[in-house]
Scaffold this motif. Sequence first.
Motif, PDB file in Angstrom:
ATOM      1  N   ASP A  74      39.729 -20.299  44.036  1.00 18.48           N
ATOM      2  CA  ASP A  74      39.105 -19.324  44.924  1.00 18.48           C
ATOM      3  C   ASP A  74      39.918 -18.022  44.936  1.00 18.48           C
ATOM      4  O   ASP A  74      39.369 -16.921  44.758  1.00 18.48           O
ATOM      5  N   GLU A  75      41.210 -18.158  45.097  1.00 21.57           N
ATOM      6  CA  GLU A  75      42.098 -16.992  45.134  1.00 21.57           C
ATOM      7  C   GLU A  75      42.029 -16.214  43.813  1.00 21.57           C
ATOM      8  O   GLU A  75      41.971 -14.977  43.803  1.00 21.57           O
ATOM      9  N   HIS A 123      33.868 -16.218  51.078  1.00 25.59           N
ATOM     10  CA  HIS A 123      34.516 -14.946  50.770  1.00 25.59           C
ATOM     11  C   HIS A 123      33.526 -13.924  50.209  1.00 25.59           C
ATOM     12  O   HIS A 123      33.924 -12.950  49.578  1.00 25.59           O
ATOM     13  N   GLU A 153      41.744 -23.913  46.415  1.00 25.79           N
ATOM     14  CA  GLU A 153      42.234 -22.650  46.976  1.00 25.79           C
ATOM     15  C   GLU A 153      42.755 -21.734  45.867  1.00 25.79           C
ATOM     16  O   GLU A 153      42.575 -20.517  45.924  1.00 25.79           O
ATOM     17  N   ILE A 193      38.780 -14.271  43.540  1.00 22.93           N
ATOM     18  CA  ILE A 193      38.807 -13.081  44.400  1.00 22.93           C
ATOM     19  C   ILE A 193      39.581 -11.961  43.693  1.00 22.93           C
ATOM     20  O   ILE A 193      39.162 -10.800  43.675  1.00 22.93           O
TER      21      ILE A 193
END
Length: 291
Positions: free
Chosen positions: A277-278, A138, A274, A281
């Motif tokens: 990571d989310e 990302h 996840e 971000i």
Amino acid sequence: MRWIERVEETAARPRTRTAKLRSCGLEGGMRFALAGVLSLCFVSMAGAQQTSARPVAVPPSSTSVPTTPVGSQSSSGTAPQTVAPTPVQPRPPEVRFLVLLDPAHGGTESGATLGIAGPEKSYTLALAMRLRAMLSAHGIHSLLTRDADVTLENDARAEIANRAHASACILLHATSSGNGVHLFTSSLAAVAQADPRRAFLPWQTVQAAYGTQSLRLESDFDAALTRQQIPVLATRTSLMPLDSMACPAVAIEVAPLDANTPLTDASYQQKILESLDEALIAWRGEWRQQP
Ligand SMILES: [Zn+2]
């Protein structure tokens, strides 16, 4: 405002959680082994090594201006000078967003024994390396305090974070007790700093200047994990190297999801990664908007 509510909910828990973290060897807040950690300071620290409050200066970039210790005053001249407060500037776009990942334990310090999941030091390292890959996909740069099975002192971990001027510091732990994911922020009372990157802060309590940001970062993790229906316990604790990190910082301890879903469950691990990571971000966007 969920992050404020979480603090109030968990205010009664720090004693229990601190004791737990001591059991895996991380609560070691009074270590003074590494004189070299002061190399990131702007001023000569020849005399400061005799004190327990080791200053740390955190420049925002290579073009930063020299910092002045909090509360210091000029001794030159006799007439009082009126100094206009420096307005807080938005973070310039050229400042890189960097995530510091700290896989806890390592080398001779194995951490907790996690049954079939192996020693905690191996579990946290594997988790960190997978998260690094996901973040990279990302466009998020990350730095690991260790990428092998090596012993690393807490001061060295904090030094790596502070040298890197990390935008978020994530300490990774694991436990076979409890369930879901446990989030820890520092129990140090938050100290208001207009711009902590330009302040001169004591090494042992530098995280206090980032208290508010750390709670916001924790809130992002909480929200992302909750969306994946992973139970979250958010609390505060006294923890090294967390308290010496000059960055928004959260310690994340992974526990089994439930009696039928152990730490080694691939689907569970993927959901956790996840979520992290989310959240990072989301944090990147928030961090850009903060002073
Ligand atoms: Zn641990």
